[in-house]
Design a protein around this motif. Structure first.
Motif, PDB file in Angstrom:
ATOM      1  N   LEU B  22       0.834  -1.182   0.000  1.00  0.00           N
ATOM      2  CA  LEU B  22       0.000   0.000   0.000  1.00  0.00           C
ATOM      3  C   LEU B  22       0.874   1.239   0.000  1.00  0.00           C
ATOM      4  O   LEU B  22       1.930   1.262   0.593  1.00  0.00           O
ATOM      5  N   PHE B  82     -22.158  -0.626   2.974  1.00  0.00           N
ATOM      6  CA  PHE B  82     -21.831  -0.284   1.587  1.00  0.00           C
ATOM      7  C   PHE B  82     -21.407   1.170   1.455  1.00  0.00           C
ATOM      8  O   PHE B  82     -20.828   1.576   0.463  1.00  0.00           O
ATOM      9  N   LEU B  83     -21.718   1.973   2.498  1.00  0.00           N
ATOM     10  CA  LEU B  83     -21.298   3.374   2.449  1.00  0.00           C
ATOM     11  C   LEU B  83     -19.893   3.564   2.991  1.00  0.00           C
ATOM     12  O   LEU B  83     -19.400   4.680   3.031  1.00  0.00           O
ATOM     13  N   PHE B  85     -16.877   3.021   1.953  1.00  0.00           N
ATOM     14  CA  PHE B  85     -15.842   3.661   1.134  1.00  0.00           C
ATOM     15  C   PHE B  85     -15.975   5.175   1.171  1.00  0.00           C
ATOM     16  O   PHE B  85     -15.022   5.898   1.435  1.00  0.00           O
ATOM     17  N   ILE B  86     -17.203   5.640   0.908  1.00  0.00           N
ATOM     18  CA  ILE B  86     -17.383   7.089   0.843  1.00  0.00           C
ATOM     19  C   ILE B  86     -17.114   7.749   2.187  1.00  0.00           C
ATOM     20  O   ILE B  86     -16.439   8.770   2.266  1.00  0.00           O
ATOM     21  N   ILE B  89     -13.329   7.761   3.067  1.00  0.00           N
ATOM     22  CA  ILE B  89     -12.605   8.742   2.262  1.00  0.00           C
ATOM     23  C   ILE B  89     -12.920  10.158   2.724  1.00  0.00           C
ATOM     24  O   ILE B  89     -12.052  11.018   2.743  1.00  0.00           O
ATOM     25  N   ALA B 122      -4.104  12.109   0.859  1.00  0.00           N
ATOM     26  CA  ALA B 122      -5.531  11.763   0.958  1.00  0.00           C
ATOM     27  C   ALA B 122      -5.869  10.582   0.064  1.00  0.00           C
ATOM     28  O   ALA B 122      -6.699   9.750   0.408  1.00  0.00           O
ATOM     29  N   VAL B 123      -5.206  10.491  -1.100  1.00  0.00           N
ATOM     30  CA  VAL B 123      -5.505   9.377  -1.986  1.00  0.00           C
ATOM     31  C   VAL B 123      -4.422   8.329  -1.915  1.00  0.00           C
ATOM     32  O   VAL B 123      -4.345   7.449  -2.756  1.00  0.00           O
ATOM     33  N   ASN B 124      -3.579   8.395  -0.893  1.00  0.00           N
ATOM     34  CA  ASN B 124      -2.567   7.377  -0.702  1.00  0.00           C
ATOM     35  C   ASN B 124      -3.246   6.087  -0.277  1.00  0.00           C
ATOM     36  O   ASN B 124      -3.976   6.071   0.705  1.00  0.00           O
ATOM     37  N   CYS B 125      -3.011   5.016  -1.027  1.00  0.00           N
ATOM     38  CA  CYS B 125      -3.707   3.776  -0.682  1.00  0.00           C
ATOM     39  C   CYS B 125      -3.425   3.336   0.741  1.00  0.00           C
ATOM     40  O   CYS B 125      -4.228   2.630   1.343  1.00  0.00           O
ATOM     41  N   LEU B 128      -6.249   4.805   3.144  1.00  0.00           N
ATOM     42  CA  LEU B 128      -7.538   4.124   3.001  1.00  0.00           C
ATOM     43  C   LEU B 128      -7.377   2.645   3.313  1.00  0.00           C
ATOM     44  O   LEU B 128      -8.239   2.025   3.936  1.00  0.00           O
ATOM     45  N   GLY B 129      -6.229   2.082   2.905  1.00  0.00           N
ATOM     46  CA  GLY B 129      -5.979   0.671   3.182  1.00  0.00           C
ATOM     47  C   GLY B 129      -5.960   0.385   4.664  1.00  0.00           C
ATOM     48  O   GLY B 129      -6.494  -0.628   5.122  1.00  0.00           O
ATOM     49  N   LEU B 132      -9.505   0.250   5.749  1.00  0.00           N
ATOM     50  CA  LEU B 132     -10.232  -0.909   5.225  1.00  0.00           C
ATOM     51  C   LEU B 132      -9.770  -2.207   5.883  1.00  0.00           C
ATOM     52  O   LEU B 132     -10.573  -3.097   6.156  1.00  0.00           O
ATOM     53  N   PHE B 133      -8.439  -2.309   6.131  1.00  0.00           N
ATOM     54  CA  PHE B 133      -7.964  -3.516   6.805  1.00  0.00           C
ATOM     55  C   PHE B 133      -8.477  -3.564   8.236  1.00  0.00           C
ATOM     56  O   PHE B 133      -8.791  -4.631   8.762  1.00  0.00           O
ATOM     57  N   VAL B 217      -5.026 -12.569   2.685  1.00  0.00           N
ATOM     58  CA  VAL B 217      -5.166 -11.249   2.089  1.00  0.00           C
ATOM     59  C   VAL B 217      -4.450 -11.165   0.750  1.00  0.00           C
ATOM     60  O   VAL B 217      -4.964 -10.612  -0.200  1.00  0.00           O
TER      61      VAL B 217
END
Lengths: 220, 246
Positions: B22, B82-83, B85-86, B89, B122-125, B128-129, B132-133, B217
């Motif tokens: 990531l 389902f929300l 992700f949004i 972020i 902000a858009v660095n995986c 967000l990763g 999410l993990f 994973v």
């Protein structure tokens, strides 16, 4: 195709080689490495990115004149997040096993630098048809690298392609013993299935690509 | 004890760069000099340490299945995951904006040297990763989520520090022209990832359970099949040796 002028066709072919998003633009690396242990996962990921990038480029391009500059990153993130949610739900519905393999990397398409990169670099300044082609081109360039890496990793790592054993049967029946290449003593290189080898395979692809096209070599 | 274990696990075993890849884009782009790498690494630690617990709270009280029960019993069946992700972020983008303002005020030179890469966190995986993990591994408490966030950040920081140092030294080596720059960085990162795999047995004493958690994973059932085949081969070899010794 009479629809594509020469310049438009270039939008699709350039990212396949000279302007490849992964090896030249250095975007989209994260997902390219993590899920390529299976060829099937690579193909599905490429199709997902194709969908998100193609449609996303068109949507952003259609909205480009009404997005205020200060909040454009947020608008882009919302568009991508929505498309990715759709992809995620479709995958969960129709290919549940695969969505488990891809796990969080489907969600990480949102932060895939290729998508935001192309929005900023192209879709915000060009019309919808050209943006669509650019999106398709870059997604195909990304997909090509993913499929090459996935191909070698799965072939050398588990001796199968898309799940079909192509090098023979490593265990075989009790009478015949191992068949195919395994009968000659070949062993699967299990190491190829582990993450570091993906990095090294991409490094070798970059090596090959830059040896063939001297213009891409960095000065230092 | 759980905290210490999770802390070391997220730095070495589940290292964001070497185990799950990531944050590779900014990792590759900012690692030319150690000074900028340190600055970006510190920013990533801070953002992760703040966003993972925040997103944990969001997940626990709003997004998870049955999470809305505190509003009233009729909301207990809602599943808003389902929300995720949004919402994740959104918190990340807000926090990064905050970090940007703070860095600009307290260290303008760092702000200038990081340039575009600070808002790009902000858009660095990796960010967000991390969230999410945290969600997919179902981390149990707020404290553990914070530990996980800080640990992951430190792991990423270690990785980018190491590659920046190596890239500075490699300027004095004779790298083949076609490998210069990006190619050799990929290969070195691959070798470092192999090195980090040696931490795999660190906390669990080589327990099969943790290995499965990791491979779930990144790779597939194939590695387990491969391991079984290898075990069978070892047994066959051991049997052959016994026969020869007879």
């Amino acid at each position: 195709m009479g629809l594509l002028s020469k310049k438009d066709a270039k939008l699709i072919t350039d990212p396949l080689t000279d302007n490849n998003p992964i090896t030249i633009q250095v975007l989209g690396i994260c997902s390219a490495l993590a899920i390529t242990a299976e060829l099937k996962a690579s193909i599905v990921m490429s199709i997902s990115v194709l969908f998100v990038l193609g449609l996303g480029n068109v949507v952003i391009s259609l909205m480009r004149n009404i997005i205020p500059s200060k909040i454009r990153i947020i608008v882009q993130l919302i568009v991508v997040a929505t498309l990715v949610i759709i992809v995620d739900l479709v995958l969960k519905a129709f290919a549940y096993e695969l969505s488990k393999t891809l796990s969080v990397f489907v969600g990480l398409i949102i932060t895939n630098c290729i998508i935001m990169g192309r929005f900023e670099a192209f879709a915000l300044g060009n019309g919808p048809w050209k943006s669509f082609l650019d999106g398709i081109g870059n997604a195909l360039g990304y997909g090509v690298i993913l499929i090459i890496v996935g191909f070698f990793r799965e072939l050398l790592g588990s001796g199968t392609l898309l799940g079909f054993p192509v090098l023979g049967d490593p265990i075989g029946s009790p009478e015949t013993g191992p068949t195919g290449l395994y009968g000659l003593g070949y062993e699967n290189n299990g190491f190829m299935l582990l993450s570091p080898m993906a990095l090294i395979v991409v490094g070798i692809i970059i090596w090959v690509q830059r040896s063939r096209n001297k213009a891409l070599i960095e000065e230092n | 004890m759980e905290h210490v274990e999770l802390f070391f696990k997220s730095i070495f075993i589940d290292n964001m760069v070497f185990a799950t890849f990531l944050g590779m884009c900014s990792y590759l782009a900012v690692s030319k000099k150690v000074a900028t790498a340190v600055g970006l690494g510190a920013a990533v630690i801070f953002v992760l340490a703040v966003t993972v617990p925040l997103n944990w709270l969001l997940d626990q009280y709003i997004l998870q299945e049955g999470a809305l029960a505190w509003l009233g019993p009729e909301y207990a069946e809602y599943d808003l995951s389902f929300l995720s992700f949004i919402m994740f972020i959104a918190t990340i983008a807000t926090m990064v904006q905050l970090v940007e303002i703070i860095v600009e005020k307290f260290s303008p030179s760092l702000y200038n040297s990081l340039g575009i890469f600070l808002p790009l966190i902000a858009v660095n995986c990796a960010i967000l990763g991390g969230s999410l993990f945290m969600q997919s591994r179902e981390i149990a408490t707020l404290g553990l989520a914070t530990t996980y966030g800080i640990g992951s950040g430190i792991g990423w920081f270690l990785a980018i520090l190491a590659i920046a140092a190596i890239r500075e030294k490699i300027r004095y080596s004779s790298v083949p022209p076609a490998l210069r720059g990006l190619g050799i960085t990929f290969i070195i990162t691959g070798l470092m990832a192999i090195g980090f795999m040696s931490f795999g047995g660190m906390l669990t004493g080589g327990d099969e359970e943790t290995k499965e958690d990791k491979t779930e994973v990144v790779s597939t059932n194939k590695t387990e099949e491969v391991k079984e085949v290898v075990k069978e081969d070892e047994e066959k070899i051991a049997d052959n040796i016994k026969e020869i010794e007879k």
